[in-house]
Motif scaffolding. Sequence first.
Motif, PDB file in Angstrom:
ATOM      1  N   MET A   1     -36.520 100.620   2.557  1.00  0.00           N
ATOM      2  CA  MET A   1     -37.231 101.392   3.544  1.00  0.00           C
ATOM      3  C   MET A   1     -38.289 100.550   4.254  1.00  0.00           C
ATOM      4  SD  MET A   1     -37.492 104.530   4.719  1.00  0.00           S
ATOM      5  CE  MET A   1     -38.627 105.696   5.337  1.00  0.00           C
ATOM      6  N   LEU A   2     -38.955  99.661   3.551  1.00  0.00           N
ATOM      7  CA  LEU A   2     -40.005  98.868   4.170  1.00  0.00           C
ATOM      8  C   LEU A   2     -39.482  97.976   5.275  1.00  0.00           C
ATOM      9  CD1 LEU A   2     -42.170  97.875   1.080  1.00  0.00           C
ATOM     10  CD2 LEU A   2     -42.678  99.571   2.820  1.00  0.00           C
ATOM     11  N   HIS A   3     -38.287  97.402   5.115  1.00  0.00           N
ATOM     12  CA  HIS A   3     -37.757  96.548   6.167  1.00  0.00           C
ATOM     13  C   HIS A   3     -37.427  97.349   7.424  1.00  0.00           C
ATOM     14  CE1 HIS A   3     -34.181  97.990   4.100  1.00  0.00           C
ATOM     15  NE2 HIS A   3     -33.500  97.746   5.200  1.00  0.00           N
ATOM     16  N   LEU A   4     -37.115  98.624   7.305  1.00  0.00           N
ATOM     17  CA  LEU A   4     -36.876  99.450   8.483  1.00  0.00           C
ATOM     18  C   LEU A   4     -38.155  99.683   9.269  1.00  0.00           C
ATOM     19  CD1 LEU A   4     -34.347 102.124   7.186  1.00  0.00           C
ATOM     20  CD2 LEU A   4     -33.917 100.262   8.784  1.00  0.00           C
ATOM     21  N   ALA A   5     -39.276  99.680   8.592  1.00  0.00           N
ATOM     22  CA  ALA A   5     -40.547  99.879   9.288  1.00  0.00           C
ATOM     23  C   ALA A   5     -40.799  98.755  10.284  1.00  0.00           C
ATOM     24  CB  ALA A   5     -41.699  99.965   8.297  1.00  0.00           C
ATOM     25  N   THR A   6     -40.350  97.553   9.971  1.00  0.00           N
ATOM     26  CA  THR A   6     -40.531  96.443  10.908  1.00  0.00           C
ATOM     27  C   THR A   6     -39.626  96.585  12.119  1.00  0.00           C
ATOM     28  OG1 THR A   6     -38.914  95.033   9.807  1.00  0.00           O
ATOM     29  CG2 THR A   6     -41.204  94.884   9.047  1.00  0.00           C
ATOM     30  N   GLN A   7     -38.620  97.450  12.025  1.00  0.00           N
ATOM     31  CA  GLN A   7     -37.708  97.696  13.140  1.00  0.00           C
ATOM     32  C   GLN A   7     -37.986  99.041  13.812  1.00  0.00           C
ATOM     33  OE1 GLN A   7     -35.618  95.262  14.093  1.00  0.00           O
ATOM     34  NE2 GLN A   7     -36.548  94.081  12.454  1.00  0.00           N
ATOM     35  N   ALA A   8     -39.035  99.730  13.395  1.00  0.00           N
ATOM     36  CA  ALA A   8     -39.438 101.030  13.958  1.00  0.00           C
ATOM     37  C   ALA A   8     -38.346 102.068  13.775  1.00  0.00           C
ATOM     38  CB  ALA A   8     -39.833 100.898  15.418  1.00  0.00           C
ATOM     39  N   ALA A   9     -37.665 102.014  12.607  1.00  0.00           N
ATOM     40  CA  ALA A   9     -36.552 102.923  12.355  1.00  0.00           C
ATOM     41  C   ALA A   9     -36.684 103.572  10.991  1.00  0.00           C
ATOM     42  CB  ALA A   9     -35.229 102.167  12.438  1.00  0.00           C
ATOM     43  N   SER A  10     -35.872 104.595  10.783  1.00  0.00           N
ATOM     44  CA  SER A  10     -35.851 105.316   9.517  1.00  0.00           C
ATOM     45  C   SER A  10     -34.420 105.739   9.225  1.00  0.00           C
ATOM     46  CB  SER A  10     -36.736 106.557   9.619  1.00  0.00           C
ATOM     47  OG  SER A  10     -36.621 107.362   8.480  1.00  0.00           O
ATOM     48  N   VAL A  11     -34.034 105.709   7.940  1.00  0.00           N
ATOM     49  CA  VAL A  11     -32.749 106.280   7.550  1.00  0.00           C
ATOM     50  C   VAL A  11     -32.920 107.788   7.633  1.00  0.00           C
ATOM     51  CG1 VAL A  11     -31.067 106.570   5.695  1.00  0.00           C
ATOM     52  CG2 VAL A  11     -32.171 104.358   6.033  1.00  0.00           C
ATOM     53  N   ARG A  12     -32.107 108.427   8.434  1.00  0.00           N
ATOM     54  CA  ARG A  12     -32.293 109.862   8.695  1.00  0.00           C
ATOM     55  C   ARG A  12     -31.987 110.717   7.473  1.00  0.00           C
ATOM     56  NH1 ARG A  12     -34.381 113.661   9.328  1.00  0.00           N
ATOM     57  NH2 ARG A  12     -34.101 115.277  10.870  1.00  0.00           N
ATOM     58  N   TYR A  13     -30.967 110.343   6.727  1.00  0.00           N
ATOM     59  CA  TYR A  13     -30.578 111.115   5.541  1.00  0.00           C
ATOM     60  C   TYR A  13     -30.529 110.183   4.332  1.00  0.00           C
ATOM     61  CZ  TYR A  13     -29.168 114.086   9.384  1.00  0.00           C
ATOM     62  OH  TYR A  13     -29.170 114.819  10.545  1.00  0.00           O
ATOM     63  N   PRO A  14     -31.686 109.853   3.734  1.00  0.00           N
ATOM     64  CA  PRO A  14     -31.725 108.912   2.617  1.00  0.00           C
ATOM     65  C   PRO A  14     -31.120 109.494   1.338  1.00  0.00           C
ATOM     66  CG  PRO A  14     -33.923 109.754   3.068  1.00  0.00           C
ATOM     67  CD  PRO A  14     -33.022 110.308   4.118  1.00  0.00           C
ATOM     68  N   ALA A  15     -30.752 108.596   0.445  1.00  0.00           N
ATOM     69  CA  ALA A  15     -30.213 108.998  -0.854  1.00  0.00           C
ATOM     70  C   ALA A  15     -31.236 109.840  -1.602  1.00  0.00           C
ATOM     71  CB  ALA A  15     -29.850 107.754  -1.667  1.00  0.00           C
ATOM     72  N   MET A  16     -30.770 110.805  -2.335  1.00  0.00           N
ATOM     73  CA  MET A  16     -31.594 111.670  -3.180  1.00  0.00           C
ATOM     74  C   MET A  16     -32.515 112.607  -2.380  1.00  0.00           C
ATOM     75  SD  MET A  16     -30.425 110.646  -6.076  1.00  0.00           S
ATOM     76  CE  MET A  16     -31.484 111.317  -7.318  1.00  0.00           C
ATOM     77  N   ALA A  17     -32.296 112.755  -1.071  1.00  0.00           N
ATOM     78  CA  ALA A  17     -33.162 113.620  -0.275  1.00  0.00           C
ATOM     79  C   ALA A  17     -32.439 114.876   0.207  1.00  0.00           C
ATOM     80  CB  ALA A  17     -33.719 112.850   0.916  1.00  0.00           C
ATOM     81  N   TYR A  18     -31.309 115.190  -0.381  1.00  0.00           N
ATOM     82  CA  TYR A  18     -30.561 116.387   0.020  1.00  0.00           C
ATOM     83  C   TYR A  18     -31.420 117.654  -0.015  1.00  0.00           C
ATOM     84  CZ  TYR A  18     -27.175 120.140   0.183  1.00  0.00           C
ATOM     85  OH  TYR A  18     -26.509 121.274   0.534  1.00  0.00           O
ATOM     86  N   PRO A  19     -32.244 117.852  -1.047  1.00  0.00           N
ATOM     87  CA  PRO A  19     -33.075 119.069  -1.069  1.00  0.00           C
ATOM     88  C   PRO A  19     -34.034 119.169   0.123  1.00  0.00           C
ATOM     89  CG  PRO A  19     -33.035 118.070  -3.242  1.00  0.00           C
ATOM     90  CD  PRO A  19     -32.393 117.097  -2.292  1.00  0.00           C
ATOM     91  N   VAL A  20     -34.417 118.049   0.676  1.00  0.00           N
ATOM     92  CA  VAL A  20     -35.358 118.041   1.800  1.00  0.00           C
ATOM     93  C   VAL A  20     -34.616 118.127   3.135  1.00  0.00           C
ATOM     94  CG1 VAL A  20     -37.138 116.692   2.986  1.00  0.00           C
ATOM     95  CG2 VAL A  20     -37.058 116.724   0.497  1.00  0.00           C
ATOM     96  N   THR A  21     -33.558 117.311   3.292  1.00  0.00           N
ATOM     97  CA  THR A  21     -32.863 117.219   4.582  1.00  0.00           C
ATOM     98  C   THR A  21     -31.714 118.208   4.725  1.00  0.00           C
ATOM     99  OG1 THR A  21     -31.278 115.558   3.823  1.00  0.00           O
ATOM    100  CG2 THR A  21     -33.374 114.751   4.733  1.00  0.00           C
ATOM    101  N   GLY A  22     -31.108 118.585   3.602  1.00  0.00           N
ATOM    102  CA  GLY A  22     -29.936 119.446   3.652  1.00  0.00           C
ATOM    103  C   GLY A  22     -28.652 118.686   3.916  1.00  0.00           C
ATOM    104  N   TYR A  23     -28.735 117.350   3.925  1.00  0.00           N
ATOM    105  CA  TYR A  23     -27.571 116.504   4.171  1.00  0.00           C
ATOM    106  C   TYR A  23     -27.429 115.474   3.068  1.00  0.00           C
ATOM    107  CZ  TYR A  23     -27.381 118.371   8.885  1.00  0.00           C
ATOM    108  OH  TYR A  23     -27.281 119.213   9.957  1.00  0.00           O
TER     109      TYR A  23
END
Length: 59
Positions: A1-23
Amino acid sequence: MLHLATQAASVRYPAMAYPVTGYAYEPRHLRFIGMEAATDMAARGIGTLEEYLGATETD
């Protein structure tokens, strides 16, 4: 995740985040969120855009 911050990006549906994102985890879904938001998310340890937007609404 930290390397994405240098690219001004985010993984939209990260692993283990199904309860939060629904995906399920989808590594190909990257979103440009801007350098300020990306570095803030990384610094605060926030893993999803939903959590970030909820966290910044009350700040």
